[in-house]
Design a protein around this motif. Sequence first.
Motif: not given
Length: 157
Positions: A15-30
């Motif tokens: 759940k923590a990985e999901f929340e991290d990827l769907s917030t911080r991860g998406r912003i970094e890749v964008a």
Amino acid sequence: MASHQLSQQAFDRLKAEFEDLSTRGRIEVADKIERARELGDLSENGDYHAAKDEQGHMEGRIRQLEHLLENAEIIAPPPAGVVGPGSVVTIVYEGDAESDAERYLVGHIEEKVGDLDVVSPTAPLGAALIGANEGDWVAYDAPNGQLRVQVLKVETV
């Protein structure tokens, strides 16, 4: 829909990985894609293609995590000394010396810890081990015939 049996610890980590990827991860890749776009011609822009590839892999992992979490069944740890999902079990095959013992984590692949190999509770070996106690012998059908293993030790993760 089939449920994925997970320990509370694995569920919380996913759940923590999901929340991290769907917030911080998406912003970094964008941000990476935007910086690469600023470099000009996209057809020969390696940074742009690498960022888009990373985005695709990350979105795939987000979808996988979302599916796992939506279909998760949180299971209680088995009693001490009894093999259950989430147990680390040390086994030895019949005819082998104890020095040839092997350690496995019995459970979902997402339960994986360290370098331990994971055996699914639905695999022939995993199914035979579920419910066994330390010292028990269990048998299971393998492609080359029936194999017997002894449970030497059961640990919880």
